[in-house]
Design a protein around this motif. Sequence first.
Motif, PDB file in Angstrom:
ATOM      1  N   VAL A   2      -7.798 -20.671  12.945  1.00 20.73           N
ATOM      2  CA  VAL A   2      -6.869 -19.664  12.439  1.00 20.73           C
ATOM      3  C   VAL A   2      -6.071 -20.211  11.261  1.00 20.73           C
ATOM      4  CG1 VAL A   2      -4.748 -18.383  13.005  1.00 20.73           C
ATOM      5  CG2 VAL A   2      -6.700 -18.357  14.577  1.00 20.73           C
ATOM      6  N   GLY A   3      -5.616 -21.453  11.369  1.00 20.27           N
ATOM      7  CA  GLY A   3      -4.863 -22.057  10.265  1.00 20.27           C
ATOM      8  C   GLY A   3      -5.683 -22.164   9.002  1.00 20.27           C
ATOM      9  N   LEU A   4      -6.949 -22.578   9.143  1.00 17.29           N
ATOM     10  CA  LEU A   4      -7.818 -22.705   7.967  1.00 17.29           C
ATOM     11  C   LEU A   4      -8.110 -21.346   7.350  1.00 17.29           C
ATOM     12  CD1 LEU A   4      -9.535 -24.519   6.129  1.00 17.29           C
ATOM     13  CD2 LEU A   4     -11.424 -24.195   7.746  1.00 17.29           C
ATOM     14  N   LEU A   5      -8.430 -20.346   8.178  1.00 18.01           N
ATOM     15  CA  LEU A   5      -8.711 -19.010   7.653  1.00 18.01           C
ATOM     16  C   LEU A   5      -7.495 -18.441   6.922  1.00 18.01           C
ATOM     17  CD1 LEU A   5     -10.673 -17.464  10.662  1.00 18.01           C
ATOM     18  CD2 LEU A   5     -11.605 -18.026   8.415  1.00 18.01           C
ATOM     19  N   ARG A   6      -6.319 -18.626   7.496  1.00 18.20           N
ATOM     20  CA  ARG A   6      -5.102 -18.115   6.855  1.00 18.20           C
ATOM     21  C   ARG A   6      -4.827 -18.837   5.537  1.00 18.20           C
ATOM     22  NH1 ARG A   6      -1.107 -17.836  12.156  1.00 18.20           N
ATOM     23  NH2 ARG A   6      -1.564 -15.678  12.756  1.00 18.20           N
ATOM     24  N   ALA A   7      -4.971 -20.143   5.546  1.00 20.56           N
ATOM     25  CA  ALA A   7      -4.693 -20.915   4.341  1.00 20.56           C
ATOM     26  C   ALA A   7      -5.662 -20.552   3.225  1.00 20.56           C
ATOM     27  CB  ALA A   7      -4.779 -22.411   4.651  1.00 20.56           C
ATOM     28  N   THR A   8      -6.938 -20.427   3.568  1.00 22.06           N
ATOM     29  CA  THR A   8      -7.944 -20.083   2.563  1.00 22.06           C
ATOM     30  C   THR A   8      -7.695 -18.692   2.007  1.00 22.06           C
ATOM     31  OG1 THR A   8      -9.566 -21.453   3.724  1.00 22.06           O
ATOM     32  CG2 THR A   8     -10.417 -19.885   2.127  1.00 22.06           C
ATOM     33  N   ALA A   9      -7.416 -17.742   2.898  1.00 28.06           N
ATOM     34  CA  ALA A   9      -7.213 -16.360   2.467  1.00 28.06           C
ATOM     35  C   ALA A   9      -5.996 -16.215   1.564  1.00 28.06           C
ATOM     36  CB  ALA A   9      -7.055 -15.460   3.692  1.00 28.06           C
ATOM     37  N   ALA A  10      -5.006 -17.084   1.724  1.00 31.20           N
ATOM     38  CA  ALA A  10      -3.749 -16.961   0.978  1.00 31.20           C
ATOM     39  C   ALA A  10      -3.826 -17.520  -0.441  1.00 31.20           C
ATOM     40  CB  ALA A  10      -2.622 -17.659   1.739  1.00 31.20           C
ATOM     41  N   ARG A  11      -4.868 -18.283  -0.731  1.00 24.67           N
ATOM     42  CA  ARG A  11      -4.954 -18.922  -2.051  1.00 24.67           C
ATOM     43  C   ARG A  11      -5.701 -18.045  -3.054  1.00 24.67           C
ATOM     44  NH1 ARG A  11      -6.123 -23.615   1.291  1.00 24.67           N
ATOM     45  NH2 ARG A  11      -4.157 -24.758   1.449  1.00 24.67           N
ATOM     46  N   PRO A  12      -5.403 -18.208  -4.334  1.00 22.31           N
ATOM     47  CA  PRO A  12      -6.187 -17.490  -5.353  1.00 22.31           C
ATOM     48  C   PRO A  12      -7.589 -18.068  -5.436  1.00 22.31           C
ATOM     49  CG  PRO A  12      -4.645 -19.007  -6.393  1.00 22.31           C
ATOM     50  CD  PRO A  12      -4.306 -19.004  -4.923  1.00 22.31           C
ATOM     51  N   ALA A  13      -8.553 -17.208  -5.662  1.00 25.36           N
ATOM     52  CA  ALA A  13      -9.940 -17.656  -5.760  1.00 25.36           C
ATOM     53  C   ALA A  13     -10.190 -18.337  -7.103  1.00 25.36           C
ATOM     54  CB  ALA A  13     -10.883 -16.476  -5.594  1.00 25.36           C
ATOM     55  N   GLN A  14     -10.996 -19.384  -7.070  1.00 21.61           N
ATOM     56  CA  GLN A  14     -11.389 -20.107  -8.281  1.00 21.61           C
ATOM     57  C   GLN A  14     -12.871 -19.860  -8.542  1.00 21.61           C
ATOM     58  OE1 GLN A  14     -10.255 -24.275  -7.881  1.00 21.61           O
ATOM     59  NE2 GLN A  14      -8.478 -23.702  -6.651  1.00 21.61           N
ATOM     60  N   PHE A  15     -13.208 -19.598  -9.810  1.00 20.94           N
ATOM     61  CA  PHE A  15     -14.576 -19.231 -10.133  1.00 20.94           C
ATOM     62  C   PHE A  15     -15.164 -20.084 -11.261  1.00 20.94           C
ATOM     63  CE2 PHE A  15     -12.543 -15.301  -8.517  1.00 20.94           C
ATOM     64  CZ  PHE A  15     -13.333 -15.118  -7.394  1.00 20.94           C
ATOM     65  N   GLY A  16     -14.763 -21.340 -11.339  1.00 25.77           N
ATOM     66  CA  GLY A  16     -15.248 -22.180 -12.423  1.00 25.77           C
ATOM     67  C   GLY A  16     -16.173 -23.301 -12.013  1.00 25.77           C
ATOM     68  N   CYS A  17     -16.689 -23.253 -10.777  1.00 16.65           N
ATOM     69  CA  CYS A  17     -17.526 -24.374 -10.319  1.00 16.65           C
ATOM     70  C   CYS A  17     -18.991 -24.209 -10.707  1.00 16.65           C
ATOM     71  CB  CYS A  17     -17.417 -24.518  -8.807  1.00 16.65           C
ATOM     72  SG  CYS A  17     -18.191 -23.173  -7.882  1.00 16.65           S
ATOM     73  N   PHE A  18     -19.440 -22.957 -10.887  1.00 11.47           N
ATOM     74  CA  PHE A  18     -20.809 -22.615 -11.290  1.00 11.47           C
ATOM     75  C   PHE A  18     -21.870 -23.180 -10.339  1.00 11.47           C
ATOM     76  CE2 PHE A  18     -18.421 -22.968 -15.405  1.00 11.47           C
ATOM     77  CZ  PHE A  18     -18.211 -21.596 -15.552  1.00 11.47           C
ATOM     78  N   GLY A  19     -21.510 -23.404  -9.097  1.00 11.69           N
ATOM     79  CA  GLY A  19     -22.496 -23.858  -8.126  1.00 11.69           C
ATOM     80  C   GLY A  19     -23.057 -25.233  -8.392  1.00 11.69           C
ATOM     81  N   LEU A  20     -22.298 -26.067  -9.057  1.00  9.39           N
ATOM     82  CA  LEU A  20     -22.809 -27.390  -9.432  1.00  9.39           C
ATOM     83  C   LEU A  20     -22.849 -28.379  -8.266  1.00  9.39           C
ATOM     84  CD1 LEU A  20     -21.164 -27.616 -12.932  1.00  9.39           C
ATOM     85  CD2 LEU A  20     -23.595 -27.968 -12.484  1.00  9.39           C
ATOM     86  N   HIS A  21     -22.397 -27.978  -7.090  1.00 11.39           N
ATOM     87  CA  HIS A  21     -22.457 -28.899  -5.951  1.00 11.39           C
ATOM     88  C   HIS A  21     -23.902 -29.280  -5.618  1.00 11.39           C
ATOM     89  CE1 HIS A  21     -22.462 -24.739  -4.463  1.00 11.39           C
ATOM     90  NE2 HIS A  21     -23.313 -25.170  -3.546  1.00 11.39           N
ATOM     91  N   GLU A  22     -24.817 -28.328  -5.712  1.00  9.98           N
ATOM     92  CA  GLU A  22     -26.216 -28.648  -5.423  1.00  9.98           C
ATOM     93  C   GLU A  22     -26.782 -29.604  -6.471  1.00  9.98           C
ATOM     94  OE1 GLU A  22     -28.329 -28.091  -3.024  1.00  9.98           O
ATOM     95  OE2 GLU A  22     -27.186 -26.714  -1.753  1.00  9.98           O
ATOM     96  N   TRP A  23     -26.342 -29.485  -7.693  1.00 12.61           N
ATOM     97  CA  TRP A  23     -26.780 -30.387  -8.750  1.00 12.61           C
ATOM     98  C   TRP A  23     -26.219 -31.785  -8.508  1.00 12.61           C
ATOM     99  CZ3 TRP A  23     -29.551 -28.417 -13.187  1.00 12.61           C
ATOM    100  CH2 TRP A  23     -29.752 -27.036 -13.150  1.00 12.61           C
ATOM    101  N   ALA A  24     -24.962 -31.837  -8.058  1.00 13.48           N
ATOM    102  CA  ALA A  24     -24.342 -33.139  -7.786  1.00 13.48           C
ATOM    103  C   ALA A  24     -25.028 -33.853  -6.625  1.00 13.48           C
ATOM    104  CB  ALA A  24     -22.852 -32.949  -7.475  1.00 13.48           C
ATOM    105  N   MET A  25     -25.643 -33.092  -5.726  1.00 10.77           N
ATOM    106  CA  MET A  25     -26.366 -33.702  -4.610  1.00 10.77           C
ATOM    107  C   MET A  25     -27.706 -34.288  -5.052  1.00 10.77           C
ATOM    108  SD  MET A  25     -25.729 -30.820  -1.656  1.00 10.77           S
ATOM    109  CE  MET A  25     -24.116 -30.055  -1.455  1.00 10.77           C
ATOM    110  N   ALA A  26     -28.155 -33.910  -6.250  1.00 13.46           N
ATOM    111  CA  ALA A  26     -29.431 -34.403  -6.778  1.00 13.46           C
ATOM    112  C   ALA A  26     -29.236 -35.325  -7.976  1.00 13.46           C
ATOM    113  CB  ALA A  26     -30.320 -33.221  -7.177  1.00 13.46           C
ATOM    114  N   TYR A  27     -27.990 -35.677  -8.251  1.00 16.06           N
ATOM    115  CA  TYR A  27     -27.666 -36.443  -9.458  1.00 16.06           C
ATOM    116  C   TYR A  27     -28.089 -37.908  -9.316  1.00 16.06           C
ATOM    117  CZ  TYR A  27     -24.780 -38.410 -13.231  1.00 16.06           C
ATOM    118  OH  TYR A  27     -24.338 -39.070 -14.358  1.00 16.06           O
TER     119      TYR A  27
END
Length: 301
Positions: free
Chosen positions: A109-134
Amino acid sequence: MSLVLDVPVIPRAEWSTRAAAHAERADSLTAAHRTRAARGEKHPVEDFLFTYYSYKPAILRRWHPGPDVVLADADERTTWRWYRSTAEGVAVDAAAFRRDRGSLYRGVVGLLRATAARPAQFGCFGLHEWAMAYRTADVRHAVPLRLGTDGTDAVVEAHDLKCTHYDAFRFFTPDAVPRNRAHLSRETQVTVEQPGCLHAGMDVYKWAVKLGPLVPGHLLLDAFELARDIRTLDMEASPYDLADWGYSPVAIETPEGKAQYVARQRALSERSQKLRTALLAAVTEAGDTPGRADFLRPDSV
């Protein structure tokens, strides 16, 4: 123990129809995976929700009405964990669940509330999968890299890594870890999780499962469908060439691909926020307080 509750009572004919429709919907969502599993086949995109989260299709089939509902003539459910008898029938014992799973409940509940309360960020461009193959030959999926090893490394080096999700970050290669804008940890997850993150949206399904009978069946399946759709974008925007599997790439290394990714990411984020709100409304009661993040230990993910 028989308790009198001032809550709606659903006749057996009605709730059994709902339960059957739920199981049918769940079976439809898992049919392809179950067929592949019977044949010993694997799918690099669709099987993720069953392997990473380790939840069997059967979990999705079990329908719960959620708290504050009584099922009439449901004696068979008196043996189900976290259910109780009432004067009118059988109901989810939300108090018992919160008592038995207190740390987990308060943490989710704490995590869901904390996440929901923050502004969304849209600048990552899904690069996490690329970083896993770097800078590694040991990639996570048995699928060719769309731009090859050198091309994949070049994309990572041309971008600022902004991952905010620890359970993606922990799979970064050693060379990719220091390239991320922030060093993430399990202890700081609750303080940095944000609703624009695809993996945070996918995890709504995980939290719905962990909250068990407190979650009405339709919300559980909605969360699974959201996670499935997020996984699709996750891999379409990844460095992997999935053309042979019927997926077109979202080329995030180009301006056009970035725009396409962000547009779809925003839509998925909006769905995840609605689900977080619905989950919190379904499972919480007045006075609930967030818990510590220790429920997020590695073996719980």
